[in-house]
Design a protein around this motif. Structure first.
Motif, PDB file in Angstrom:
ATOM      1  N   LYS A 605       0.818  -1.291  -0.183  1.00  0.00           N
ATOM      2  CA  LYS A 605       0.094   0.058   0.004  1.00  0.00           C
ATOM      3  C   LYS A 605       0.867   1.311  -0.029  1.00  0.00           C
ATOM      4  CE  LYS A 605      -4.214  -1.539   2.329  1.00  0.00           C
ATOM      5  NZ  LYS A 605      -4.992  -1.440   3.592  1.00  0.00           N
ATOM      6  N   ARG A 606       0.344   2.144  -0.643  1.00  0.00           N
ATOM      7  CA  ARG A 606       0.868   3.444  -0.495  1.00  0.00           C
ATOM      8  C   ARG A 606       0.797   4.138   0.607  1.00  0.00           C
ATOM      9  NH1 ARG A 606      -1.188   3.843  -5.593  1.00  0.00           N
ATOM     10  NH2 ARG A 606      -2.869   5.333  -4.895  1.00  0.00           N
ATOM     11  N   HIS A 607       1.992   5.039   1.275  1.00  0.00           N
ATOM     12  CA  HIS A 607       1.953   5.619   2.460  1.00  0.00           C
ATOM     13  C   HIS A 607       0.731   6.200   2.743  1.00  0.00           C
ATOM     14  CE1 HIS A 607       6.547   5.613   3.119  1.00  0.00           C
ATOM     15  NE2 HIS A 607       5.981   4.583   2.866  1.00  0.00           N
ATOM     16  N   GLU A 608       0.275   6.897   1.922  1.00  0.00           N
ATOM     17  CA  GLU A 608      -1.040   7.982   2.171  1.00  0.00           C
ATOM     18  C   GLU A 608      -2.524   6.879   2.169  1.00  0.00           C
ATOM     19  OE1 GLU A 608      -0.398   7.891  -2.390  1.00  0.00           O
ATOM     20  OE2 GLU A 608       0.678   7.989  -0.469  1.00  0.00           O
ATOM     21  N   ARG A 625       6.311   9.196   3.267  1.00  0.00           N
ATOM     22  CA  ARG A 625       6.593   9.931   1.869  1.00  0.00           C
ATOM     23  C   ARG A 625       5.210   9.358   1.091  1.00  0.00           C
ATOM     24  NH1 ARG A 625      10.042  11.402   4.635  1.00  0.00           N
ATOM     25  NH2 ARG A 625      12.291  11.268   4.365  1.00  0.00           N
ATOM     26  N   PRO A 626       4.475  10.373   0.461  1.00  0.00           N
ATOM     27  CA  PRO A 626       3.200  10.060  -0.070  1.00  0.00           C
ATOM     28  C   PRO A 626       3.904   9.544  -1.619  1.00  0.00           C
ATOM     29  CG  PRO A 626       2.964  12.155   0.956  1.00  0.00           C
ATOM     30  CD  PRO A 626       4.319  11.899   1.198  1.00  0.00           C
ATOM     31  N   GLY A 627       3.294   8.563  -2.042  1.00  0.00           N
ATOM     32  CA  GLY A 627       3.690   7.886  -3.276  1.00  0.00           C
ATOM     33  C   GLY A 627       4.421   6.575  -3.172  1.00  0.00           C
ATOM     34  N   GLN A 628       5.282   6.785  -1.839  1.00  0.00           N
ATOM     35  CA  GLN A 628       6.028   5.337  -1.664  1.00  0.00           C
ATOM     36  C   GLN A 628       5.317   4.359  -1.019  1.00  0.00           C
ATOM     37  OE1 GLN A 628       9.678   6.065   0.501  1.00  0.00           O
ATOM     38  NE2 GLN A 628      10.608   7.418  -1.136  1.00  0.00           N
ATOM     39  N   SER A 629       5.729   3.058  -0.825  1.00  0.00           N
ATOM     40  CA  SER A 629       4.769   2.023  -0.392  1.00  0.00           C
ATOM     41  C   SER A 629       5.725   1.174   0.766  1.00  0.00           C
ATOM     42  CB  SER A 629       4.823   0.893  -1.748  1.00  0.00           C
ATOM     43  OG  SER A 629       3.906   1.571  -2.775  1.00  0.00           O
ATOM     44  N   VAL A 630       4.623   0.571   1.417  1.00  0.00           N
ATOM     45  CA  VAL A 630       5.251  -0.386   2.311  1.00  0.00           C
ATOM     46  C   VAL A 630       4.566  -1.529   2.234  1.00  0.00           C
ATOM     47  CG1 VAL A 630       5.498   1.519   4.238  1.00  0.00           C
ATOM     48  CG2 VAL A 630       3.208   0.478   3.895  1.00  0.00           C
ATOM     49  N   LEU A 631       5.105  -2.648   2.860  1.00  0.00           N
ATOM     50  CA  LEU A 631       4.341  -4.002   2.660  1.00  0.00           C
ATOM     51  C   LEU A 631       3.217  -4.138   3.632  1.00  0.00           C
ATOM     52  CD1 LEU A 631       7.042  -4.455   1.210  1.00  0.00           C
ATOM     53  CD2 LEU A 631       7.117  -6.736   2.025  1.00  0.00           C
ATOM     54  N   VAL A 632       2.075  -4.851   3.343  1.00  0.00           N
ATOM     55  CA  VAL A 632       1.026  -5.126   4.304  1.00  0.00           C
ATOM     56  C   VAL A 632       0.749  -6.572   4.302  1.00  0.00           C
ATOM     57  CG1 VAL A 632       0.046  -2.958   3.635  1.00  0.00           C
ATOM     58  CG2 VAL A 632      -0.699  -5.002   2.570  1.00  0.00           C
ATOM     59  N   ASN A 642       8.309  -0.613   8.757  1.00  0.00           N
ATOM     60  CA  ASN A 642       9.579  -0.445   8.533  1.00  0.00           C
ATOM     61  C   ASN A 642      10.104  -1.266   7.287  1.00  0.00           C
ATOM     62  OD1 ASN A 642       8.981  -3.001   9.673  1.00  0.00           O
ATOM     63  ND2 ASN A 642      10.949  -3.221  10.402  1.00  0.00           N
ATOM     64  N   THR A 643       9.148  -1.194   6.311  1.00  0.00           N
ATOM     65  CA  THR A 643       9.662  -1.685   5.001  1.00  0.00           C
ATOM     66  C   THR A 643       9.419  -0.866   3.923  1.00  0.00           C
ATOM     67  OG1 THR A 643       7.303  -2.731   4.544  1.00  0.00           O
ATOM     68  CG2 THR A 643       8.750  -4.128   5.503  1.00  0.00           C
ATOM     69  N   ASN A 644       9.936  -1.153   2.769  1.00  0.00           N
ATOM     70  CA  ASN A 644       9.798  -0.184   1.716  1.00  0.00           C
ATOM     71  C   ASN A 644      10.063  -0.933   0.378  1.00  0.00           C
ATOM     72  OD1 ASN A 644      12.769   0.116   0.895  1.00  0.00           O
ATOM     73  ND2 ASN A 644      12.852   1.290   2.735  1.00  0.00           N
ATOM     74  N   VAL A 645       9.911  -0.235  -0.792  1.00  0.00           N
ATOM     75  CA  VAL A 645      10.122  -0.851  -1.982  1.00  0.00           C
ATOM     76  C   VAL A 645      11.064   0.102  -2.682  1.00  0.00           C
ATOM     77  CG1 VAL A 645       9.165  -1.581  -4.416  1.00  0.00           C
ATOM     78  CG2 VAL A 645       7.960  -1.879  -2.010  1.00  0.00           C
ATOM     79  N   PRO A 651      11.390  -5.556  -2.557  1.00  0.00           N
ATOM     80  CA  PRO A 651      10.930  -4.904  -0.959  1.00  0.00           C
ATOM     81  C   PRO A 651      12.258  -5.093  -0.245  1.00  0.00           C
ATOM     82  CG  PRO A 651      10.073  -7.255  -1.290  1.00  0.00           C
ATOM     83  CD  PRO A 651      10.650  -6.661  -2.702  1.00  0.00           C
ATOM     84  N   ARG A 652      12.127  -4.185   0.867  1.00  0.00           N
ATOM     85  CA  ARG A 652      13.234  -4.115   1.641  1.00  0.00           C
ATOM     86  C   ARG A 652      12.865  -3.885   3.023  1.00  0.00           C
ATOM     87  NH1 ARG A 652      17.437   0.285  -0.508  1.00  0.00           N
ATOM     88  NH2 ARG A 652      15.346   1.314  -0.420  1.00  0.00           N
ATOM     89  N   LEU A 653      13.612  -4.385   4.128  1.00  0.00           N
ATOM     90  CA  LEU A 653      13.198  -4.097   5.491  1.00  0.00           C
ATOM     91  C   LEU A 653      14.232  -3.263   6.237  1.00  0.00           C
ATOM     92  CD1 LEU A 653      11.797  -6.292   8.162  1.00  0.00           C
ATOM     93  CD2 LEU A 653      13.930  -5.337   8.661  1.00  0.00           C
ATOM     94  N   VAL A 654      13.956  -2.321   7.000  1.00  0.00           N
ATOM     95  CA  VAL A 654      14.816  -1.120   7.785  1.00  0.00           C
ATOM     96  C   VAL A 654      14.812  -1.574   8.912  1.00  0.00           C
ATOM     97  CG1 VAL A 654      15.643   0.823   8.117  1.00  0.00           C
ATOM     98  CG2 VAL A 654      14.431   0.516   5.888  1.00  0.00           C
ATOM     99  N   THR A 655      15.995  -2.156   9.513  1.00  0.00           N
ATOM    100  CA  THR A 655      15.839  -2.667  10.943  1.00  0.00           C
ATOM    101  C   THR A 655      15.737  -1.698  11.908  1.00  0.00           C
ATOM    102  OG1 THR A 655      18.184  -2.309  11.062  1.00  0.00           O
ATOM    103  CG2 THR A 655      17.281  -4.599  10.542  1.00  0.00           C
ATOM    104  N   LYS A 656      14.824  -1.777  12.932  1.00  0.00           N
ATOM    105  CA  LYS A 656      14.393  -0.544  13.939  1.00  0.00           C
ATOM    106  C   LYS A 656      15.747  -0.436  14.937  1.00  0.00           C
ATOM    107  CE  LYS A 656       9.533  -1.428  13.644  1.00  0.00           C
ATOM    108  NZ  LYS A 656       8.403  -1.697  14.322  1.00  0.00           N
ATOM    109  N   ARG A 657      16.643  -1.364  15.155  1.00  0.00           N
ATOM    110  CA  ARG A 657      18.016  -0.990  15.804  1.00  0.00           C
ATOM    111  C   ARG A 657      19.276  -1.067  14.608  1.00  0.00           C
ATOM    112  NH1 ARG A 657      19.924  -5.380  19.825  1.00  0.00           N
ATOM    113  NH2 ARG A 657      20.119  -6.509  17.934  1.00  0.00           N
TER     114      ARG A 657
END
Length: 916
Positions: A605-608, A625-632, A642-645, A651-657
């Motif tokens: 899904k897109r951020h918005e 970031r409107p227009g960017q996506s996260v996994l659902v 904490n994911t993006n494309v 897809p990628r995951l950004v670690t929280k630590r």
């Protein structure tokens, strides 16, 4: 007349009747009100009252006197009016005077309520909304009356203020003085009321609602009307009934004696009913009209005052009282230099009272600390602290019904195991049955409702603490400050003003989960690569010993842990804190699955487009970031924030630590191709090992001391557990009926471990005959020991543990007539069901069709072991593996179409015979 009675009446006549005392109370209220009107700011009433309480001791005293004299006025007026009606003295008054007396009653009510509204706090605004709406709905004259009383904009309070300080006060004074036939009350009555109001004003003060407590109530004389309006389907009828009562009171002198008597009885019944409604609302109404037994209305509204609560002029000149979250925060007068908290919870952002309660409208240390919550976040006080209005009020209600709090799955399984009826409850409501005492002693500490009693960092022995269980962060400086604070004598602890506060943030580490999740299925320990030992180690210290004395040795850790991922990198806020709905089992609340990140085509899904909470999380992390996506997630469509494309669409995951960016790799073709492995879940192949214990020795010892985690007290009579033969090995496999929203239920092959293989004597009385039950129940597991390499073909098709037979020798023997599988168990057979001690099913045996869940040998009704036909198919492949390596062409082809491979077998292929 008797001497004693004559003296009593003479004393009453000396000080005045109820009417004279009511007139005196009105006079005291008017005079003290004039003093209050001078510093009052009609444009910012809430702040002006708060500033008066904090910096103007004289004004605060006048406010107390004004409050108590007003309360005395309304009570004495009610008593005086009822005495008139009881003596029928209304018949001796002229029509005009009785009309004005009748009108003075609602006018007095309006005068009292308008003063309550002019506080400008949350309770005042709620009372204004209720009364203005109710009056506006009166047929015919409602809008005109509302305009007359509140003006075109009730929220401005200007018209209401004029009525309170002038119009209503003058009219009430005229009506009362005319009725009393005096312009000023009698001196003795005035002295008595003034002394009483000042005495009460020195020790008890009306509170100003700080907008933190979500529970709002009007003044005591108004809450009955609030309760009636809440239940009324047609509110105009309620206001119409109030108007009818006024008309009836006005008409009383014109009724016959019999009619007037009956009317007064009806009015008395109505008054008693309203009083009962008022007591009910004050005693049992909480936040959002919820029922509670804490009597919030009876305790709210008043606080103990101190005649010495006078800040020094030097202190007031040195620093202004700051405004935080729209209110004056007296706490920061002393605690402004507290450090250690991150931006969201710094004192200048949320103050102190938002978390610790107390009284932010007093600079007296004793009064300010009254009602202080030393350790906020505990669920018994979370609505007043973390869940206060304007903070996280929506979260607390979710947490209270989440699996992490209710433990409903644990309670349900434990009661079913003991053969007791599984009824919904929470750990705090556990009873005294065998199952419930077992839960109280061995399980109930691991839920969020367990109260954190002492300040301190999270350790592997930590349990509960509500919000702090996850969000408390003790750094080196905070730990040192706490150690120094503990050394300060108790009588001087309140003198400690500069303090390094532990942080409260979303920087949740694995340590926060470890305390509870290192028990039961050992999720946290397995994830980090630790395996528990059932008995003490030999010579030398074990690699790791926990605070509770359990020892662990190294095993292979989860690949996600090796990549630096925390628990919260996968598990979302709704999984942990709940989604607002009560669930019977843990899997119902869970949302995230392996396929959400590792799929040929992930859901996005897109951020918005994500939900409001996910947008807030993304914004706070600086990643919206409107227009960017996260996994659902596929199950609930929940955003994995904490994911993006990336630009390549992967897809990628950004670690929280640490913020490391990890590529989320899709599964290999062998994982997703149709055929023999279509039913396999990801963890079935990629779970490297699971902690297993073949049996649970559970017994009750009537004379042994134990600890009740619900009562938080020592008790006599202990449930004891002794585990034996802990092993780290690949889990057993079985069938789960998977349900995906929008799809038909399908069966999946999942990993299982012994959940309960135990014998329990439910009898808890010494010397009584045994009351024994036996259970053989396997539980589905997600081992959290994920490996990039899958388990071997032989570890599934040729391993007795994998098939559910337990440890032993599973051999494929060649005979003249063909091949034959044999199994020799390692463990002795149970006297209850004849199966090996660690088995789930018998060799080439299976559960009976329609078998009840407890006899199905599982803690869940939607799972089962392999049936006989499935065992034969698995072992048929295992027979082939005795000759053909897993990587051979024929075995790779058998995954896609095993029947076709069997159709091309030669005479050299020795297929198994199943006649046993």
């Amino acid at each position: 007349m008797e001497p004693g009675r004559g003296m009593k009446l003479h004393w009453l006549r000396h000080w005045g009747s109820s009417g004279a005392l009511a007139f005196a109370a009105l006079a005291v209220a008017v005079v003290s009100g004039v003093a209050l009107a001078l510093p009052f700011d009609i444009h910012n009433p809430y702040d002006s009252v708060a500033l008066l309480l904090l910096t103007n001791p004289g004004g605060r005293f006048y406010r107390n006197v004004h409050y108590w004299s007003a309360q005395a006025f309304v009570i004495l007026t009610i008593v005086h009016a009822w005495r008139h009606l009881a003596r029928s003295s209304e018949r001796r008054l002229s029509l005009g005077l009785w009309t004005r007396v009748s009108l003075s009653l609602p006018l007095c009510g309006f005068l009292m309520l308008s003063g309550f509204i002019l506080k400008g706090d949350g309770e005042g605004w709620q009372a204004l909304r209720i009364i203005s709406t109710a009056i506006a709905q009166i047929p015919v004259a409602g809008r005109l009356l509302s305009l007359l009383l509140f003006g075109t904009d009730p929220a401005s309070l200007q018209v209401l203020y004029v009525h309170h300080v002038a119009t209503a006060t003058v009219l009430v004074w005229l009506f009362v003085s005319e009725h009393a036939k005096a312009i000023w009350p009698r001196v003795p009555s005035l002295v008595l009321v003034s002394a009483a109001a000042m005495a009460l004003g020195m020790v008890v003060a009306p509170k100003l609602h700080d907008s933190l407590d979500p529970a709002l109530q009007g003044p005591w004389y108004f809450v009955g009307l609030q309760e009636v309006l809440h239940h009324a389907t047609r509110p105009p009828l309620v206001t119409g009934l109030a108007g009818l009562v006024l008309v009836v009171v006005f008409a009383l002198p014109r009724l016959s004696l019999v009619g007037a008597r009956r009317t007064k009885v009806a009015l008395a019944v109505l008054a008693v009913a309203y009083a009962a409604t008022t007591v009910f609302a004050l005693s049992f109404r909480g936040e959002n009209w919820s029922l509670t037994t804490h009597a919030p209305g009876l305790r709210a509204g008043l606080s103990l005052e101190s005649p010495l609560n006078v800040p020094s002029l030097e202190a007031l000149r040195a620093r202004a009282v700051p405004i935080v979250l729209g209110r004056r925060e007296g706490c920061l007068f002393c605690h402004a230099e507290t450090t250690g908290l991150s931006a969201s919870h710094r004192p200048d952002a949320v103050g102190c009272a938002s978390c610790h309660a107390g009284n932010p409208f007093s600079l007296d240390r004793t009064i300010a600390h009254r009602g202080l919550v030393l350790i906020p976040g505990n669920l018994d006080a979370a609505r007043r602290t973390c869940g206060s209005a304007g903070c996280h009020d929506g979260i607390v209600s979710r947490v209270n019904v989440s699996i992490m709090t209710t433990m409903s799955g644990v309670i349900d399984v434990d009661r079913a195991t003991f053969g007791e009826r599984a009824t919904p409850t929470t750990p705090s409501a556990l009873g005294s049955s065998a199952a419930d005492t077992h839960l109280r002693q061995l399980c109930a500490s691991c839920h969020l409702g367990t109260v954190k009693r002492e300040p301190g960092p999270i350790t592997d022995a930590s349990r509960g603490g509500g919000c702090l269980a996850c969000h408390l962060q003790y750094g080196r400086d905070a730990s040192a400050a706490l150690a120094n604070y503990k050394m300060v004598p108790q009588t001087r602890k309140s003198d400690v003003l500069r303090f390094v506060h532990p942080d409260v943030s979303t920087r949740i580490t694995g340590d926060h989960c470890f305390g509870c999740h290192s028990r039961s299925s050992r999720i946290s320990t397995s994830y980090e690569g630790w395996h528990e030992q059932a008995s003490p180690m030999g010579p030398g210290a074990p690699p790791r010993t926990l605070a509770d004395g359990r020892v662990f040795v190294r095993e292979r850790s989860d690949v996600h842990f090796e990549k630096g991922m925390l628990c919260v990198d996968c598990h979302t806020s709704r999984e942990v804190m709940g989604d607002g709905f009560a669930h019977a089992r843990k899997h119902e609340q869970f949302s995230v699955a392996c396929e959400d990140c590792h799929a040929e085509q992930v859901a996005m899904k897109r951020h918005e487009e994500v939900d409001a909470e996910s947008k807030r999380i993304l914004t706070l992390a600086g990643r919206f970031r409107p227009g960017q996506s996260v996994l659902v997630t596929r199950k609930h469509g929940e955003a994995l924030t904490n994911t993006n494309v990336n630009a390549a669409g992967r897809p990628r995951l950004v670690t929280k630590r640490g913020g490391a960016e990890l590529d989320l790799k899709p599964p290999l073709p062998v994982c997703v191709q149709d055929g023999g492995h279509a039913r396999l879940s990801c963890i079935t192949c990629h779970g490297a090992w699971s902690p297993r214990c073949a049996n649970c020795h559970t017994a009750f010892q009537p004379t042994v001391p134990a600890y009740d985690h619900v009562k938080e007290a020592d008790v006599t009579g202990a449930w004891t557990e002794t585990g034996t033969d802990f092993r780290a090995e690949p889990p057993t496999l079985g069938i789960r009926t998977a349900v995906t929203p929008g799809s038909q239920p399908r069966e999946a092959i999942d990993p299982f471990i012994p959940g309960m293989i135990l014998t329990i004597d439910r009898n808890r009385r010494a010397g009584a005959p045994p009351d024994t039950v036996f259970r053989r129940q396997y539980a589905r597991t997600f081992s959290h020991t994920v490996s990039a390499r899958s388990r071997t073909c032989q570890s599934c098709h040729n391993d007795p543990v994998a098939l559910g037979y337990g440890r032993g020798a599973l051999r494929y023997e060649r005979t003249a007539r063909g091949g034959r599988w044999t199994f020799t168990p390692e463990q002795p057979r149970s006297s209850f069901d004849g199966l090996p001690a660690d088995a789930w099913i018998g060799f080439l045996e299976g559960p009976a069709v329609g078998e009840p869940p407890l006899l199905r040998r599982s803690t869940r009704a939607d799972v089962r072991p392999f049936n006989v036909a499935e065992q034969k198919r698995i072992l048929s492949v295992g027979a082939c593996l005795t000759c053909h390596p897993p990587e051979s062409a024929v075995m790779r082809e058998s995954v896609r179409d095993f029947k076709a491979v069997l159709g091309r077998t030669t005479t050299r292929c020795l297929l198994p015979r199943w006649d046993r």
